[in-house]
Write a protein that holds these residues in place. Sequence first.
Motif, PDB file in Angstrom:
ATOM      1  N   THR A 265      21.003  30.907  49.672  1.00 55.26           N
ATOM      2  CA  THR A 265      20.223  31.719  48.745  1.00 55.26           C
ATOM      3  C   THR A 265      20.998  31.882  47.449  1.00 55.26           C
ATOM      4  N   PHE A 266      20.320  31.661  46.328  1.00 58.48           N
ATOM      5  CA  PHE A 266      20.915  31.745  45.002  1.00 58.48           C
ATOM      6  C   PHE A 266      20.181  32.837  44.231  1.00 58.48           C
ATOM      7  N   PHE A 267      20.945  33.773  43.660  1.00 55.75           N
ATOM      8  CA  PHE A 267      20.380  34.915  42.952  1.00 55.75           C
ATOM      9  C   PHE A 267      20.640  34.764  41.451  1.00 55.75           C
ATOM     10  N   PHE A 268      19.561  34.900  40.663  1.00 52.87           N
ATOM     11  CA  PHE A 268      19.609  34.727  39.215  1.00 52.87           C
ATOM     12  C   PHE A 268      19.127  35.999  38.533  1.00 52.87           C
ATOM     13  N   HIS A 269      19.579  36.239  37.330  1.00 51.72           N
ATOM     14  CA  HIS A 269      19.156  37.444  36.617  1.00 51.72           C
ATOM     15  C   HIS A 269      17.751  37.310  36.049  1.00 51.72           C
ATOM     16  N   ASP A 270      17.240  36.071  35.946  1.00 53.57           N
ATOM     17  CA  ASP A 270      15.868  35.859  35.480  1.00 53.57           C
ATOM     18  C   ASP A 270      15.334  34.578  36.106  1.00 53.57           C
ATOM     19  N   ALA A 271      14.123  34.230  35.771  1.00 52.47           N
ATOM     20  CA  ALA A 271      13.482  33.057  36.371  1.00 52.47           C
ATOM     21  C   ALA A 271      13.972  31.733  35.784  1.00 52.47           C
ATOM     22  N   GLY A 272      14.877  31.771  34.816  1.00 45.64           N
ATOM     23  CA  GLY A 272      15.380  30.544  34.206  1.00 45.64           C
ATOM     24  C   GLY A 272      16.264  29.710  35.112  1.00 45.64           C
ATOM     25  N   ASN A 273      16.823  30.319  36.151  1.00 44.69           N
ATOM     26  CA  ASN A 273      17.664  29.617  37.126  1.00 44.69           C
ATOM     27  C   ASN A 273      18.780  28.799  36.484  1.00 44.69           C
ATOM     28  N   ARG A 274      19.424  29.371  35.471  1.00 43.81           N
ATOM     29  CA  ARG A 274      20.487  28.644  34.786  1.00 43.81           C
ATOM     30  C   ARG A 274      21.784  28.634  35.608  1.00 43.81           C
ATOM     31  N   PHE A 275      22.202  29.796  36.065  1.00 43.58           N
ATOM     32  CA  PHE A 275      23.443  29.879  36.835  1.00 43.58           C
ATOM     33  C   PHE A 275      23.376  31.156  37.667  1.00 43.58           C
ATOM     34  N   PRO A 276      23.601  31.062  38.970  1.00 46.74           N
ATOM     35  CA  PRO A 276      23.489  32.260  39.804  1.00 46.74           C
ATOM     36  C   PRO A 276      24.640  33.231  39.540  1.00 46.74           C
ATOM     37  N   PHE A 277      24.382  34.514  39.750  1.00 47.70           N
ATOM     38  CA  PHE A 277      25.453  35.506  39.675  1.00 47.70           C
ATOM     39  C   PHE A 277      25.987  35.817  41.073  1.00 47.70           C
ATOM     40  N   ALA A 278      25.221  35.442  42.095  1.00 45.88           N
ATOM     41  CA  ALA A 278      25.642  35.633  43.486  1.00 45.88           C
ATOM     42  C   ALA A 278      24.929  34.599  44.350  1.00 45.88           C
ATOM     43  N   THR A 279      25.551  34.266  45.463  1.00 46.54           N
ATOM     44  CA  THR A 279      24.944  33.343  46.418  1.00 46.54           C
ATOM     45  C   THR A 279      25.276  33.805  47.832  1.00 46.54           C
ATOM     46  N   ILE A 280      24.448  33.391  48.753  1.00 49.37           N
ATOM     47  CA  ILE A 280      24.765  33.524  50.175  1.00 49.37           C
ATOM     48  C   ILE A 280      24.686  32.115  50.745  1.00 49.37           C
ATOM     49  N   VAL A 281      25.803  31.628  51.246  1.00 51.84           N
ATOM     50  CA  VAL A 281      25.851  30.272  51.797  1.00 51.84           C
ATOM     51  C   VAL A 281      26.066  30.345  53.305  1.00 51.84           C
ATOM     52  N   THR A 282      25.489  29.357  53.980  1.00 54.50           N
ATOM     53  CA  THR A 282      25.456  29.407  55.445  1.00 54.50           C
ATOM     54  C   THR A 282      26.123  28.227  56.120  1.00 54.50           C
ATOM     55  N   LYS A 283      26.607  27.280  55.316  1.00 57.16           N
ATOM     56  CA  LYS A 283      27.209  26.101  55.933  1.00 57.16           C
ATOM     57  C   LYS A 283      28.202  25.438  54.982  1.00 57.16           C
ATOM     58  N   ASP A 284      29.063  24.660  55.556  1.00 55.43           N
ATOM     59  CA  ASP A 284      30.033  23.901  54.771  1.00 55.43           C
ATOM     60  C   ASP A 284      29.336  22.737  54.067  1.00 55.43           C
ATOM     61  N   ASN A 285      29.973  22.269  53.000  1.00 56.15           N
ATOM     62  CA  ASN A 285      29.546  21.028  52.365  1.00 56.15           C
ATOM     63  C   ASN A 285      30.799  20.278  51.940  1.00 56.15           C
ATOM     64  N   GLU A 286      30.628  19.119  51.373  1.00 60.05           N
ATOM     65  CA  GLU A 286      31.790  18.285  51.039  1.00 60.05           C
ATOM     66  C   GLU A 286      32.686  18.896  49.972  1.00 60.05           C
ATOM     67  N   PHE A 287      32.157  19.833  49.171  1.00 61.63           N
ATOM     68  CA  PHE A 287      32.942  20.449  48.106  1.00 61.63           C
ATOM     69  C   PHE A 287      33.523  21.807  48.505  1.00 61.63           C
ATOM     70  N   ASP A 288      33.019  22.376  49.574  1.00 61.12           N
ATOM     71  CA  ASP A 288      33.399  23.736  49.963  1.00 61.12           C
ATOM     72  C   ASP A 288      33.332  23.862  51.477  1.00 61.12           C
ATOM     73  N   ASN A 289      34.472  23.636  52.121  1.00 68.86           N
ATOM     74  CA  ASN A 289      34.499  23.723  53.584  1.00 68.86           C
ATOM     75  C   ASN A 289      35.671  24.542  54.114  1.00 68.86           C
ATOM     76  N   ALA A 290      36.370  25.245  53.244  1.00 65.52           N
ATOM     77  CA  ALA A 290      37.562  25.997  53.650  1.00 65.52           C
ATOM     78  C   ALA A 290      37.234  27.176  54.563  1.00 65.52           C
ATOM     79  N   SER A 291      36.023  27.707  54.474  1.00 63.55           N
ATOM     80  CA  SER A 291      35.677  28.909  55.247  1.00 63.55           C
ATOM     81  C   SER A 291      35.096  28.608  56.615  1.00 63.55           C
ATOM     82  N   ASN A 292      34.910  27.339  56.934  1.00 64.34           N
ATOM     83  CA  ASN A 292      34.330  26.953  58.219  1.00 64.34           C
ATOM     84  C   ASN A 292      33.026  27.718  58.470  1.00 64.34           C
ATOM     85  N   LEU A 293      32.103  27.597  57.544  1.00 68.57           N
ATOM     86  CA  LEU A 293      30.830  28.298  57.636  1.00 68.57           C
ATOM     87  C   LEU A 293      29.894  27.699  58.677  1.00 68.57           C
ATOM     88  N   ASP A 294      30.274  26.601  59.273  1.00 68.49           N
ATOM     89  CA  ASP A 294      29.446  25.998  60.309  1.00 68.49           C
ATOM     90  C   ASP A 294      29.567  26.733  61.645  1.00 68.49           C
TER      91      ASP A 294
END
Length: 135
Positions: free
Chosen positions: A26-55
Amino acid sequence: MTEDTLTQHIIDMLAGGHFTLANDDTFFFHDAGNRFPFATIVTKDNEFDNASNLDRPGVFRLNIGVGKETFQALFGEATSEHAPVDPMALDTLMPHPACGKTYWVSVINPSAQTFEKVKPLLAEALELARTRKAG
């Protein structure tokens, strides 16, 4: 706290903001422009971000983009590369494992008590996003 409870709190505080779901994150934006989120909730690892073992089952991470002063007040000069905590630790506010150098903080599966401490960080992140848009 559950992922749904956190999501609902952020949606409630948006007051006209916007959120989107992508690949179960889930990506949270201050408006509907979806330029850059101010907060996110992530649920799984990906190739760029896997240090937290979200799987791991039932694990999610709340990520918040705060200002430099707030980040340094919380962690000093620590970045994700020099974080003083285990990036897989639950219920621990820490520099984001991949984006700490850009002043993002994160917490995996925050408790209600930890989320109370995080709420002002979410408010700051939302205000920063709105200020950047206005500037």
